[in-house]
Design an enzyme around this catalytic site. Structure first.
Site, short mmCIF file in Angstrom:
data_model
loop_
_atom_site.label_atom_id
_atom_site.label_comp_id
_atom_site.label_asym_id
_atom_site.label_seq_id
_atom_site.Cartn_x
_atom_site.Cartn_y
_atom_site.Cartn_z
N ARG A 129 -4.57 -2.13 -14.66
CA ARG A 129 -5.05 -0.76 -14.41
C ARG A 129 -4.25 0.25 -15.26
O ARG A 129 -3.87 1.32 -14.78
CB ARG A 129 -4.93 -0.37 -12.95
CG ARG A 129 -5.80 -1.15 -12.01
CD ARG A 129 -7.29 -0.87 -12.25
NE ARG A 129 -8.07 -1.48 -11.21
CZ ARG A 129 -8.35 -2.78 -11.14
NH1 ARG A 129 -7.94 -3.59 -12.09
NH2 ARG A 129 -9.07 -3.25 -10.14
N SER A 131 -10.34 1.93 -5.18
CA SER A 131 -8.99 1.65 -4.68
C SER A 131 -8.11 2.87 -4.93
O SER A 131 -8.06 3.36 -6.05
CB SER A 131 -8.36 0.47 -5.43
OG SER A 131 -9.08 -0.70 -5.19
N GLU A 163 -3.71 5.05 -7.88
CA GLU A 163 -4.46 4.60 -9.05
C GLU A 163 -5.22 5.75 -9.74
O GLU A 163 -5.23 5.82 -10.97
CB GLU A 163 -5.43 3.49 -8.61
CG GLU A 163 -6.06 2.75 -9.75
CD GLU A 163 -7.23 1.88 -9.32
OE1 GLU A 163 -8.34 2.42 -9.20
OE2 GLU A 163 -7.03 0.69 -9.09
N1 EPU Z 1 -7.09 -7.00 2.62
C1 EPU Z 1 -6.78 -6.76 3.95
N2 EPU Z 1 -7.17 -5.59 4.51
C2 EPU Z 1 -7.88 -4.67 3.81
C3 EPU Z 1 -8.20 -4.91 2.46
C4 EPU Z 1 -7.79 -6.10 1.89
O1 EPU Z 1 -6.15 -7.57 4.62
O2 EPU Z 1 -8.22 -3.63 4.41
C5 EPU Z 1 -6.71 -8.31 2.02
C6 EPU Z 1 -7.93 -9.19 1.80
O3 EPU Z 1 -8.24 -9.94 2.92
C7 EPU Z 1 -7.46 -10.04 0.64
C8 EPU Z 1 -6.58 -9.10 -0.16
O4 EPU Z 1 -6.16 -8.08 0.74
O5 EPU Z 1 -6.67 -11.10 1.08
C9 EPU Z 1 -7.27 -8.50 -1.38
O6 EPU Z 1 -8.40 -7.75 -0.98
P1 EPU Z 1 -9.71 -7.60 -1.91
O7 EPU Z 1 -10.19 -8.95 -2.36
O8 EPU Z 1 -10.66 -6.73 -1.20
O9 EPU Z 1 -9.19 -6.90 -3.23
P2 EPU Z 1 -8.09 -5.76 -3.49
O10 EPU Z 1 -6.88 -6.39 -4.05
O11 EPU Z 1 -7.92 -4.91 -2.28
C10 EPU Z 1 -8.79 -5.37 -5.97
C11 EPU Z 1 -9.07 -4.19 -6.86
C12 EPU Z 1 -10.49 -3.69 -6.67
C13 EPU Z 1 -11.44 -4.82 -6.97
C14 EPU Z 1 -11.12 -6.01 -6.05
C15 EPU Z 1 -11.97 -7.24 -6.35
C16 EPU Z 1 -6.98 -3.03 -7.25
C17 EPU Z 1 -6.13 -1.85 -6.92
N3 EPU Z 1 -8.12 -3.12 -6.58
O12 EPU Z 1 -8.85 -4.90 -4.62
O13 EPU Z 1 -10.71 -2.66 -7.63
O14 EPU Z 1 -12.80 -4.43 -6.80
O15 EPU Z 1 -9.75 -6.39 -6.20
O16 EPU Z 1 -11.53 -7.78 -7.55
O17 EPU Z 1 -6.59 -3.84 -8.10
C18 EPU Z 1 -10.56 -0.31 -7.99
O18 EPU Z 1 -9.66 -0.55 -8.78
O19 EPU Z 1 -10.98 0.86 -7.78
C19 EPU Z 1 -11.15 -1.41 -7.22
C20 EPU Z 1 -12.03 -1.22 -6.25
#
Ligand code: EPU
Length: 343
Positions: free
Chosen positions: A169, A243, A339
């Site tokens: 990012r 995010s 972000e």
């Molecule tokens: N999780 C929780 N609680 C929550 C949210 C997430 O426990 O409320 C846990 C999930 O269960 C999982 C882990 O955290 O084990 C990761 O969650 P998720 O797969 O939803 O992805 P993320 O890491 O929260 C990132 C990106 C997103 C992208 C998704 C899918 C960043 C900051 N965010 O989110 O990007 O869509 O992966 O690849 O890297 C963005 O940058 O605006 C964005 C939406």
């Protein structure tokens, strides 16, 4: 037909130009439809006296108040196949194109490679700035080069991948070069020897549920869209900027200590030995998921996304962001970095 010079407007409301729906006004505003219009603007009398801010789809910006300078709204269109090489299609898009529409257009032409990045809000020109990424793919992996106008010199310049210094990012456009360039087009290298990227847990589960073992690029795109629609709020209905924090990266020792205290802590080992944590999980563990502070809340289905419950101002967003940072710091000793760009 676009005009040769962009029209400067005064005192323009920006509420409909940012997906969080935050109120703010720009003292000056210009819609840029061609690189030539921009070069002409840089030669105008007002130019050197005005502070500038480049706005694309407004999906990664938090407006905290009125902007006394000039907002440049990028509306440069165009998408074309520049070249077909033995191992790739080289495809260029204007910076003002909607990202998702562009992704679907490439897939419709039979050019795979961007499918994991389906449904990310915003424009093509904004994609390199924070090196958008999702479901196991970052834009940098498909990036060839970009064209930009140097706003200080009024000249067109080209950046190759190394010059962009992409990170998680992150790019040179968020750091040393912040505010200096306006990206006018981006060129992608879409691989002919394509392999599906389906390792991301949420995507793999979705494909399994659909009983798809060897997905096409279009099927991956459809699956990504379904997952996103289930988990992430539609900015047209509930204001948000995706995010709100980056996933924090900690060193191996810190991770080992945290993992001992918090079994089940989601983590992603990095090539350099560091470990990326899931900010959404940390925020949820602090009790913020689905909770509001004034008119802003942490989304009930994905705590990493802050949402506008109605009538929020930039200061309200920052207040909740600081409260969450404080909770996560106290509970885990981990710093969360926002972000979106804060203006
Ligand atoms: N999780 C929780 N609680 C929550 C949210 C997430 O426990 O409320 C846990 C999930 O269960 C999982 C882990 O955290 O084990 C990761 O969650 P998720 O797969 O939803 O992805 P993320 O890491 O929260 C990132 C990106 C997103 C992208 C998704 C899918 C960043 C900051 N965010 O989110 O990007 O869509 O992966 O690849 O890297 C963005 O940058 O605006 C964005 C939406």
């Amino acid at each position: 037909m676009s005009q040769s010079t962009a029209v400067l407007a005064r005192n323009v409301a920006l509420c409909s130009f940012n997906t969080f729906g935050l109120p703010a006004r720009a003292a000056w505003f210009a819609a840029v439809e061609t690189p030539a219009q921009l070069v002409a603007l840089t030669a105008s009398l007002e130019w050197r006296y005005l502070q500038r801010f480049v706005l694309g789809g407004g999906s990664n910006v938090i407006l905290t108040g009125d902007f006394e300078g000039l907002v440049l709204h990028v509306r440069i269109p165009g998408r074309e196949l520049l070249a077909e090489e033995c191992d790739a299609w080289i495809v260029r898009a204007g910076a003002g194109e909607n990202w998702h529409d562009f992704v679907r257009w490439t897939l419709g032409r039979g050019w795979p490679g961007l499918e994991n990045l389906s449904l990310i809000p915003g424009t093509v020109g904004a994609a390199p700035i924070q090196n958008i990424g999702a479901y196991g793919l970052e834009m940098a992996e498909r990036f060839e080069r970009l064209e930009a106008v140097d706003l200080e010199r009024g000249k067109t310049v080209t950046f190759d991948r190394a010059a962009c210094r992409f990170g998680y990012r992150d790019s040179v456009f968020k750091r040393e070069a912040a505010g200096r360039y306006l990206i006018t087009s981006v060129t992608f290298r879409l691989p002919k020897h394509w392999r599906p990227e389906t390792r991301y847990a949420g995507l793999a589960q979705e494909l399994e549920q659909r009983r798809i073992a060897n997905p096409t690029a279009r099927q991956i795109s459809d699956a990504v869209m379904a997952v996103r629609l289930r988990k992430l709020p539609d900015p047209a209905c509930l204001g948000n900027a995706g995010s709100f924090f980056k996933n924090p990266v900690v060193d191996a020792t810190t991770f080992a200590q945290l993992a001992a205290r918090f079994p089940g802590l989601p983590h992603y080992p990095q090539a350099d030995g560091a470990v990326k944590l899931a900010a959404g999980w940390l925020i949820e563990r602090c009790g913020w998921k689905g909770r509001d502070l004034g008119p802003v809340g942490a989304y009930e289905k994905q705590a990493l996304v802050l949402v506008n419950r109605g009538g929020a101002r930039g200061a309200d967003v920052l207040r909740l962001a600081r409260a969450i940072q404080e909770s996560v710091r106290t509970a885990f000793g981990v710093e969360l970095e926002p972000e979106p760009v804060v203006l």
